[in-house]
Write an enzyme that holds these catalytic residues in place. Structure first.
Site, PDB file in Angstrom:
ATOM      1  N   HIS A   1      -2.997   6.191   4.604  1.00  0.00           N
ATOM      2  CA  HIS A   1      -1.582   6.315   4.950  1.00  0.00           C
ATOM      3  C   HIS A   1      -1.064   7.670   4.468  1.00  0.00           C
ATOM      4  CE1 HIS A   1      -1.690   2.161   5.870  1.00  0.00           C
ATOM      5  NE2 HIS A   1      -0.955   1.655   4.912  1.00  0.00           N
TER       6      HIS A   1
ATOM      7  N   CYS B   1       0.813  -1.227   0.000  1.00  0.00           N
ATOM      8  CA  CYS B   1       0.000   0.000   0.000  1.00  0.00           C
ATOM      9  C   CYS B   1       0.846   1.278   0.000  1.00  0.00           C
ATOM     10  CB  CYS B   1      -0.942  -0.017   1.201  1.00  0.00           C
ATOM     11  SG  CYS B   1      -0.171  -0.620   2.709  1.00  0.00           S
TER      12      CYS B   1
END
Ligand code: A2P
Length: 348
Positions: A243, A130
Site C-alpha cells: 500500500h 494495514c
C-alpha cells in the site's frame, strides 16, 4: 530453552495466514508446535511451513485446548465468534480483523509505536488496519518531537488487502482484458483492472467508508491522543502487493523537511528512501516482500504553515498484517505477558 509453546494460525490458508506461517518460521518464533486452522472447506489440505507442510484442521470452538497463542486472520465474524472461546481455553489471541480493534478491553498495537499498551491486555490484542500501521510507524516519531495536530491521508491500496480473492480478481481481469475478452466483476463493486476504486469496505452514514474511519479512529487509539485529527480517502488500486499513502501533517511547531528526515532515519521499522535528484522514492514494487515501512518525497507544504508532505509505502501483507502480528507475539513473550488473567473476559 523456554517452556513449550503451541501456536495456532487461524485462517492459515489465506493470503495473510500463509504469510503468518512464513513469518513465524523465518523469524524463528520459539514455538514447539504450530497448528494451521481454517474452515471445513480446507480441512485436510496442506499449507507450507518451513521446508515442510502442516495439515489444516477445521476451526471449532474447542480447537484451542493446549494452545498458548492464536493469531487470527479469518475475517471479523470468525474472530468475534471464536476468539472468546480461545481466551476461555487460556489462549492469548492476536487478531488481525477489525472485530476487536475499538473494544476498550483490547489494546491496538504497533510494537514500534505503543508496545506499552500490551501491559493491560485481557486476552485479545488487536492488530491494526494495514493502512493505519504503516502510517503510525512514520508519524509517531514526528508526533513525539513536534506534536501532530492534523493528518490528511490518501491511500493507494493493493488488492492483496482483500485477501486471496482480491489477488485472483485482478489476475483474472487483467488476463481477460489482454485476451480481448469480457471480464466479470466478482469481488469489487466495479472492475479493478486498469481502474481505481475510491471505495474500500462499506459506506457509512457520514459518507466516509469504513476503511477511512478505521484510519481516523485507530490512529487516535494507537497514539493515545484524541487531539490528533485525521481525515482519510482510501482508494483501491490495481497493484498486487504494498500500500502507498500520500500524507500531509500539520504540527504544533515547525518541522523542516531536513529535520523530519533526520528523525525518521533513526526511527525503528522505518527506512527513509528520499532522493528526488536520483529519482529515489518508495514504490510498491520495491516494498513488496520487505519488512520496513518506506518513506520518501518528504517536503514542506508551501501552502500552509507547519505542514509537511510525505509518501509512505509498506508491504500490506507483511508489516500491514502478518509481520506486525508476529512482532506483537514476540513482544508479549519478551515482556512475559503471554497469559490470560480472566478466561471469562470475553464470554457474554
Ligand atoms: P478457507 O480457505 O478454508 O476458506 P483470505 O483473507 O485470503 O480470503 O483468507 C481468509 C482465511 O480465513 C482463509 O484461511 C479461510 O479459510 C479462513 N476462514 C474464512 N471463514 C472461516 C470460518 N468460518 N472458519 C474458519 N476459517 C475461516
Amino acid at each position: 530453552m523456554g517452556k513449550p509453546l503451541t501456536v495456532a494460525v487461524v485462517g492459515a490458508t489465506g493470503a495473510v495466514g500463509r504469510e503468518m506461517l512464513a513469518t513465524l518460521h523465518s523469524r524463528k518464533f520459539p514455538a514447539t508446535k504450530v497448528r494451521a486452522l481454517a474452515s471445513s472447506r480446507s480441512a485436510g489440505n496442506g499449507v507450507p511451513f518451513g521446508d515442510g507442510e502442516l495439515t489444516v484442521e477445521e476451526l471449532k470452538k474447542d480447537s484451542f485446548a493446549g494452545v498458548d497463542l492464536a493469531i487470527f486472520s479469518a475475517g471479523g465474524a470468525t474472530s468475534l465468534e471464536f476468539a472468546p472461546h480461545a481466551v476461555a481455553a487460556g489462549c492469548v489471541v492476536v487478531d488481525n480483523s477489525a472485530a476487536w480493534r475499538m473494544d476498550a478491553r483490547c489494546p491496538l498495537v504497533v510494537p514500534e509505536v505503543n508496545p506499552g499498551h500490551l501491559s493491560w491486555h485481557q486476552g485479545i490484542i488487536a492488530n491494526p488496519n494495514c493502512s493505519t500501521i504503516q502510517m503510525v510507524v512514520v508519524l509517531k516519531p514526528l508526533h513525539d518531537v513536534a506534536k501532530i495536530q492534523r493528518v490528511v491521508v490518501s491511500t493507494y491500496q493493493a488488492v492483496s488487502g482483500t485477501g486471496q480473492k482480491g489477488i485472483e480478481e485482478l489476475e483474472r481481469q487483467v488476463r481477460d482484458l489482454f485476451h480481448g475478452r469480457d471480464t466479470e466483476t466478482r469481488v469489487y463493486p466495479h472492475r479493478i483492472a486498469f481502474n481505481l476504486l475510491p471505495h474500500i469496505d462499506v459506506f457509512l452514514d457520514n459518507d466516509y467508508t469504513k476503511e477511512e474511519m478505521k484510519m481516523v479512529n485507530e490512529t487516535v487509539k494507537i497514539l493515545d491522543d484524541p487531539s490528533v485529527k485525521v481525515t482519510a480517502t482510501c482508494v483501491r488500486v490495481p497493484v498486487f502487493y504494498a500500500h502507498a499513502e500520500s500524507v500531509n501533517i500539520r504540527t504544533a511547531r515547525k518541522l523542516t523537511a531536513k529535520e523530519a528526515r533526520a528523525i525518521l532515519v533513526q526511527a525503528p521499522g522505518v527506512q527513509v528512501y528520499d532522493n528526488p535528484q536520483e529519482k529515489m522514492y518508495p514504490m510498491p514494487k520495491d516494498a513488496q516482500g520487505e519488512d520496513e515501512t518506506f518513506v520518501g518525497r518528504i517536503r514542506e507544504d508551501e501552502s500552509e504553515e507547519n505542514c509537511l508532505n510525505m509518501w509512505i509505502v509498506a508491504d500490506n501483507v507483511r508489516k500491514g498484517a502478518a509481520l506486525n502480528a508476529v512482532q506483537i507475539a514476540e513482544t508479549l513473550l519478551e515482556k512475559d505477558l503471554l497469559r490470560v488473567r480472566d478466561r471469562n473476559a470475553f464470554l457474554s
